[in-house]
Scaffold this active site. Structure first.
Site, PDB file in Angstrom:
ATOM      1  CD  GLU A 147     -19.237  13.090   7.991  1.00 49.41           C
ATOM      2  OE1 GLU A 147     -18.994  13.977   7.476  1.00 49.41           O
ATOM      3  OE2 GLU A 147     -18.815  12.314   8.246  1.00 49.41           O
ATOM      4  CD  GLU A 173     -21.687   8.190   4.583  1.00 49.68           C
ATOM      5  OE1 GLU A 173     -21.943   7.578   3.437  1.00 49.68           O
ATOM      6  OE2 GLU A 173     -21.753   8.864   4.621  1.00 49.68           O
ATOM      7  N   GLY A 223       5.089   0.000   7.056  1.00 57.37           N
ATOM      8  CA  GLY A 223       5.182   0.837   7.739  1.00 57.37           C
ATOM      9  C   GLY A 223       5.709   1.837   7.463  1.00 57.37           C
ATOM     10  CE  LYS A 266     -19.534   9.121   7.787  1.00 57.07           C
ATOM     11  NZ  LYS A 266     -19.046  10.236   7.189  1.00 57.07           N
ATOM     12  CD1 TRP A 293      -0.787   2.295   2.103  1.00 56.97           C
ATOM     13  CD2 TRP A 293      -2.458   1.042   1.165  1.00 56.97           C
ATOM     14  NE1 TRP A 293      -1.846   2.964   1.909  1.00 56.97           N
ATOM     15  CE2 TRP A 293      -2.802   2.967   1.365  1.00 56.97           C
ATOM     16  CE3 TRP A 293      -3.608   1.310   0.373  1.00 56.97           C
ATOM     17  CZ2 TRP A 293      -4.411   3.488   1.435  1.00 56.97           C
ATOM     18  CZ3 TRP A 293      -4.950   1.637   0.125  1.00 56.97           C
ATOM     19  CH2 TRP A 293      -5.319   2.683   0.348  1.00 56.97           C
ATOM     20  CE  LYS A 334     -14.042   4.512   1.618  1.00 52.33           C
ATOM     21  NZ  LYS A 334     -14.899   5.620   2.899  1.00 52.33           N
ATOM     22  CG  HIS A 386     -33.625  33.041   9.935  1.00 49.89           C
ATOM     23  ND1 HIS A 386     -33.914  34.376   9.964  1.00 49.89           N
ATOM     24  CD2 HIS A 386     -32.263  32.837  10.601  1.00 49.89           C
ATOM     25  CE1 HIS A 386     -33.755  34.902  10.939  1.00 49.89           C
ATOM     26  NE2 HIS A 386     -32.437  34.416  11.117  1.00 49.89           N
TER      27      HIS A 386
END
Ligand code: AGP
Length: 609
Positions: free
Chosen positions: A482, A489, A101, A486, A74, A604, A505
């Protein structure tokens, strides 16, 4: 996250290793490779792309041998490519290393090794490890490893073999997890249990600093002081599916709990020897900062919410106007983009089509592009002038959590660093804010413990509600956005975020008896106004849940429930208030029986506009 598998025993190493790497594919990777010892010495085969390509290539040209190491990469340093894939070997091809790492001091070590005549074929930090081993190797591989790891700083799990020492495999664990598997007449090392569960259920969790020598006779573990130690052998009762989630029920909750370590990784791997921020891959200096007259922050969804927090801190520390835009709307309002514009794009996947479109539009207008992304070598990264990798490790769950909080940390680090460079942030404030940032990962951990049961309790309270409201002011408003996303979804409950001052308002007309309103009240300077806004909705029958770190009777008197989180400076509060909201969304989705990691209608990475 990279994946390591090592094997020594009576079976064919290639078969064992490739099977193990397949079980680690869920961790996300962009290249893979193996190094096997046989009569030809060390045979290395590695390539960018899917593991299946490597497997097909080896099926056509099998590699026999009973000792080997394998890796799925990765990328953190160096883009995905055959050269950057692991294993890495020394020039003589007698030593091979796989690594998971980040070696923090690799530049210093690389310079030292190059001055000693060592050449480098890749852009990875791992290659300095194999050349260090070469430099210290005098026949005893274990001794060479002892000497080499003394020079390394950072996080590393290593697998090492040598053609001159064909009856041993050395593995090292510092920070990055590594396990030892004990079979009948065979031994394994791996980054994670799924890799070897089909072969053995007897596992030792190597501890930080452990170095283990595997041989055909058995294994010896040395601690960081080089003393021989015994470690507990565990019988793993999990199935493979559970093991990929480290025993968590879903990837989302696993990733929520990875946030303290992800935040630490994002921060601590960008501190120089003096503990100051050092932004690798970002070549922005005072001269450039003085030359720009605006910053755009552009992204989608959760990344956009991180961008709003980024806007706040960048404006505060750099004293420059920051325009935050939703990427899909950017094309209709980018009139002020020019060569005096810095455009910051945020994208976990680095492949979001709307964000890429906005990036290209701004670039065409002369803007400089700085991206915050979690995927090395992604399209967004490749098309940017500067890159801030969040190093959160692969985020598997569709609902973004650790990517969000590490994006916030990215903004905090850039705002501090740029503010100091520009001279608009004084030294003391810089040091105070940086010191607090170094402690924030622990506060995230404490907050997780503090609010978990409360989140389950509130989830049961709201699970059948038709809609929820999230309100806040300033940074708390961005957090409200946020939190609402969460919940929507993954629980499929309608939720809306509102600037608390905006309710009167119009929207307050929607508040009726028992409507849940989550009020985020962490900003000291807005606290009293927030209390008034909560009273407004309370008066109309709302069920109010306050989130704060400020122990203040007012909120206790006006809210039906108060969720106390750890306290920190107001700019960093979004990192802590998000935790409860993530857990609330998660437990609500769980109690509703939804597919938490793969919610309906969502992907994703949204690679279409
Ligand atoms: C967040 O939980 C969602 N999955 C979604 O809003 C996501 O943040 C958005 O699609 C942007 O994705 P990116 O960060 O990969 O660009």
């Amino acid at each position: 996250m990279c994946g390591i598998v090592g094997y020594i025993g009576e079976n064919q190493a290639t078969e064992v290793i490739l099977e193990g790497l397949q079980k680690l594919e869920y961790r996300g990777y962009d290249s893979s490779g193996v190094a096997i010892h046989n009569t030809k010495g060390l045979v290395v085969k590695k390539m960018a792309g899917r593991l299946s390509n490597l497997i097909s290539s080896i099926e056509k040209d099998p590699i026999n041998g009973n000792l080997g190491i394998g890796h799925t990469r990765w990328a953190t340093h160096g883009v995905p490519s055959d050269e950057n894939a692991h294993p890495h070997t020394n020039k003589a091809g007698t030593i091979a290393v796989v690594h998971n790492g980040i070696i923090e001091n690799y530049m210093t070590l690389k310079k030292e090794l190059m001055e000693k005549g060592y050449e480098f074929k890749s852009d990875t930090d791992t290659e300095i490890v194999v050349n260090l081993l070469d430099m210290y190797y005098e026949g005893d591989l274990l001794k060479a490893v002892f000497k080499a790891v003394e020079r390394l700083r950072g996080a590393y799990a290593l697998g090492i073999i040598s053609s001159n020492n064909p009856d041993e495999l050395i593995a090292v664990r510092k920070e990055s997890p590594l396990i030892l598997g004990i079979g009948e007449g065979e031994l394994f090392v791996a980054s994670d249990i799924p890799a070897i569960l089909n072969r053995t259920r007897r596992v030792i969790y190597l501890e930080n600093g452990d170095i283990v020598r595997l041989s055909r006779e058995g294994y010896t573990i040395y601690d960081s002081e080089k003393h021989v130690v015994q470690r507990e052998v565990n019988e793993i009762l999990w199935d493979v599916e559970a093991a990929t989630k480290d025993g968590f029920d879903h990837f989302m909750i696993k990733e929520i709990y990875q946030q303290p370590s992800a935040i630490k990784d994002t921060l601590f791997r960008r501190l120089d020897d003096n503990g100051d921020i050092y932004l690798e891959n970002i070549n922005i200096d005072k001269k450039y900062l003085d030359s720009i007259n605006k910053i755009y922050v552009v992204a989608c969804g959760t990344a956009y919410h991180a961008g709003l927090v980024g806007k706040h801190v960048l404006e505060k520390f750099l004293e420059v106007p920051v325009i935050a835009e939703i990427a899909s709307e950017f094309r209709y309002g980018n009139n002020f983009v020019d060569d005096k514009t810095l455009m910051i794009v945020i994208s976990q996947s680095g492949e979001t089509a709307d964000t890429l479109a906005a990036l290209r539009l701004a670039k065409a207008k002369g803007a400089r592009i700085l991206s915050i992304t979690n995927v090395v070598g992604s399209s967004v990264a490749r098309e940017s002038d500067d890159i801030f990798y969040t190093w959160a490790g692969p985020e598997i769950a569709v609902a973004s959590t650790k990517a969000y909080t590490t994006q916030l940390v990215a903004f905090y680090m850039m705002a501090l660093n740029f503010g100091k460079l520009k001279g608009t942030l004084d030294e003391k404030l810089y040091n105070d804010y940086l010191q607090e940032l170094k402690e924030i990962s622990e506060k995230v951990g404490y907050t997780l413990k503090k609010v978990e049961d409360l989140a389950k309790e509130v989830a049961n309270k709201v699970k059948d509600k038709r809609s929820l409201f999230y309100i806040g002011r300033g940074l708390d408003y961005y957090t409200a956005m946020e939190g609402a996303l969460k919940l929507k979804e993954i629980s499929y409950i309608q939720a809306e975020a509102f600037a608390a001052g905006e309710l009167k308002h119009g929207t307050i007309a929607l508040i009726e008896e028992d409507t849940p309103v989550i009020a985020i009240a962490t900003q000291q300077e807005m606290y009293e106004k927030m209390v008034s806004n909560i009273k407004e909705v309370k008066a109309r029958g709302a069920y109010t849940i306050g989130i704060t770190s400020i122990n203040n009777a007012d909120l206790e008197n006006v809210c039906d429930k108060v969720i106390y989180i750890e306290d920190t400076i107001s700019n960093y509060m979004p990192l802590l208030s998000a935790i409860f909201l993530q857990l609330l969304a998660y437990y609500t989705a769980v109690v509703k029986g939804n597919d938490v990691d793969k919610p309906r209608n969502l992907a994703k990475s949204v690679t279409v506009e």
